[in-house]
Design a protein around this motif. Structure first.
Motif, PDB file in Angstrom:
ATOM      1  N   CYS A 187       0.853  -1.192   0.000  1.00  0.00           N
ATOM      2  CA  CYS A 187       0.000   0.000   0.000  1.00  0.00           C
ATOM      3  C   CYS A 187       0.884   1.236   0.000  1.00  0.00           C
ATOM      4  O   CYS A 187       1.938   1.255   0.641  1.00  0.00           O
ATOM      5  CB  CYS A 187      -0.940   0.027   1.215  1.00  0.00           C
ATOM      6  N   VAL A 188       0.433   2.251  -0.725  1.00  0.00           N
ATOM      7  CA  VAL A 188       1.135   3.530  -0.794  1.00  0.00           C
ATOM      8  C   VAL A 188       0.275   4.591  -0.107  1.00  0.00           C
ATOM      9  O   VAL A 188      -0.920   4.703  -0.388  1.00  0.00           O
ATOM     10  CB  VAL A 188       1.400   3.946  -2.253  1.00  0.00           C
ATOM     11  N   ALA A 189       0.877   5.345   0.790  1.00  0.00           N
ATOM     12  CA  ALA A 189       0.189   6.449   1.463  1.00  0.00           C
ATOM     13  C   ALA A 189       0.771   7.769   0.974  1.00  0.00           C
ATOM     14  O   ALA A 189       1.978   7.892   0.786  1.00  0.00           O
ATOM     15  CB  ALA A 189       0.358   6.340   2.977  1.00  0.00           C
ATOM     16  N   LEU A 190      -0.123   8.737   0.759  1.00  0.00           N
ATOM     17  CA  LEU A 190       0.327  10.053   0.297  1.00  0.00           C
ATOM     18  C   LEU A 190      -0.657  11.122   0.740  1.00  0.00           C
ATOM     19  O   LEU A 190      -1.798  10.826   1.108  1.00  0.00           O
ATOM     20  CB  LEU A 190       0.496  10.058  -1.228  1.00  0.00           C
ATOM     21  N   GLY A 191      -0.212  12.337   0.741  1.00  0.00           N
ATOM     22  CA  GLY A 191      -1.079  13.453   1.086  1.00  0.00           C
ATOM     23  C   GLY A 191      -1.944  13.824  -0.102  1.00  0.00           C
ATOM     24  O   GLY A 191      -1.428  14.303  -1.111  1.00  0.00           O
ATOM     25  N   GLY A 192      -3.229  13.588   0.005  1.00  0.00           N
ATOM     26  CA  GLY A 192      -4.122  13.874  -1.107  1.00  0.00           C
ATOM     27  C   GLY A 192      -5.397  13.067  -1.002  1.00  0.00           C
ATOM     28  O   GLY A 192      -5.609  12.322  -0.044  1.00  0.00           O
ATOM     29  N   ALA A 193      -6.242  13.210  -1.998  1.00  0.00           N
ATOM     30  CA  ALA A 193      -7.528  12.519  -2.021  1.00  0.00           C
ATOM     31  C   ALA A 193      -7.411  11.241  -2.845  1.00  0.00           C
ATOM     32  O   ALA A 193      -6.837  11.244  -3.934  1.00  0.00           O
ATOM     33  CB  ALA A 193      -8.605  13.424  -2.620  1.00  0.00           C
TER      34      ALA A 193
END
Length: 388
Positions: free
Chosen positions: A147-153
């Motif tokens: 899984c990749v987490a990032l700041g955004g929708a």
């Protein structure tokens, strides 16, 4: 290579129905005797035995040493998962770096990496993540998901709707990564991913409700109510960064990068703290440098930190007045604002909370940047457990 989902090809079969409920309960709550599991899940003893027998035979559940006494006085051997049977990779993206961890089934970090991200074009980032995953799986054949987490929708843990710091819009990241890695892949908002990690494996594990406030480049909010992580229409965490604060902050000239006066980002973000610190100290300083100066006894730096901590207290009080969580967790790379300015934070919360709301338990957690990546791994664990 085509995208693969949770199938026997990766050494496991998706669980359904009561079997899934049993495994999820043990995963979240830890080793439990059969009688307690049956009570928590509303199952009869014989039904639980019927459900767990094939799970034990398949090695999904294991019996732990140490007999626990039940309420009836009869001994019961705790059931647990084999936390080392399956591993997971979590990745956190920033504008210039990639942080990755591999974890066991309970979110315990096994390996960690930090890589520069010099090109943020989608193909380049996908290739970089795939390289990191390949390096991890070359030494570990038990990885079952990424899984990749990032700041955004994000949308449905499949698509990045918008990630401003990467310049991305409408990117089908999960399918692109699945094709590049051959593993089940997902994508999630970073604050929401961290909330899942706290809910399943962290400080929020024993609470039916809690709020997670993160302080850093932005201001994030994750909420758990009645044992469920809340989400909005676009699967983001709470968009609280532009919440306008009360008190002296609301009438000040402090503005965020979008020109909003007196909002949380205008006082609490890394950019805002750096600007305020630079003015107060008469030299350029980052937010982290300002915190170090405040810890070292610099009175001007401490005044800036206390102002930010007061604003954080107003934000905490807003959340408490609306949601009334059992506990408020503070995290993120600038959680030091709460630690250094704790007295100002507590005074602000007390002054702004509604009289009918009890004084909240506020916990400032020590933070390392790889916690964001661990949050992503927690989502990969959840997707695996749900057979998604």
């Amino acid at each position: 290579m085509t995208e693969t989902r949770g199938t026997a090809e990766h050494g496991w079969e998706p669980l359904v129905g009561s079997a899934q409920s049993v495994v999820l309960e043990v995963l979240r709550a830890g080793p439990r005797p059969r009688t307690e599991l049956a009570e928590r899940l509303g199952l009869s003893g014989p039904s639980l035995s019927r459900i767990t027998r094939p799970l034990l035979e398949a090695g999904i559940l294991v019996e732990r040493d140490g007999v626990q006494q039940t309420t009836t006085g009869r001994p019961s051997i705790p059931l647990d998962i084999d936390a080392d049977a399956h591993h997971f990779v979590g990745v956190k993206l920033t504008g210039d770096s990639l942080f990755a961890v591999s974890t066991d089934h309970r979110g315990r970090v096994l390996t960690e990496r930090e890589e520069p991200l010099t090109d943020t074009d989608v193909p380049a980032v996908v290739a970089r993540i795939a390289e990191v995953v390949a390096a991890i799986t070359a030494a570990d054949d038990r990885v079952r998901g990424v899984c990749v987490a990032l700041g955004g929708a994000t949308i449905d843990r499949r698509e990045v709707r918008r990630a401003p710091f990467l310049g991305w819009e409408d990117v089908p990241l999960a399918s692109l990564l699945g094709a590049a890695t051959g593993l089940p892949c997902s994508v999630e908002n970073d604050v929401r991913a961290l909330t899942h990690a706290e809910h399943w494996f962290g400080e929020g594990r024993d609470h039916r409700s809690f709020a997670l406030l993160t302080i850093g480049a932005g201001i994030g909010l994750g909420l758990v109510v009645a044992g469920t992580v809340l989400s909005g229409a676009h699967s983001t965490a709470g968009s609280i960064g532009h919440q306008r604060l009360g008190g002296a902050v609301s009438t000040s000239d402090l503005r965020c990068e979008f020109g909003h006066r007196g909002c949380a980002r205008a006082v609490l973000s890394a950019r805002a703290i750096s600007l305020a610190g630079t003015e107060a100290l008469g030299r350029p300083v980052s937010a982290a440098e300002l915190l170090d100066a405040a810890r070292g006894g610099d009175h001007a730096a401490r005044a800036v930190v206390d102002t930010a901590a007061e604003a954080l207290g107003l934000l905490v009080a807003d959340v408490v007045n609306v949601v009334d969580p059992e506990v408020v967790l503070l995290s993120g790379e600038l959680v030091g604002v709460a630690e250094v300015g704790r007295a100002a934070l507590d005074r602000s919360v007390e002054a702004a909370r509604h009289w009918s709301t009890p004084t909240p338990t506020v916990i400032a957690q020590p933070f390392r940047f790889n916690e964001w990546a661990r949050g992503a791994a927690a989502v990969a664990i959840q997707m695996h457990a749900l057979g998604a």
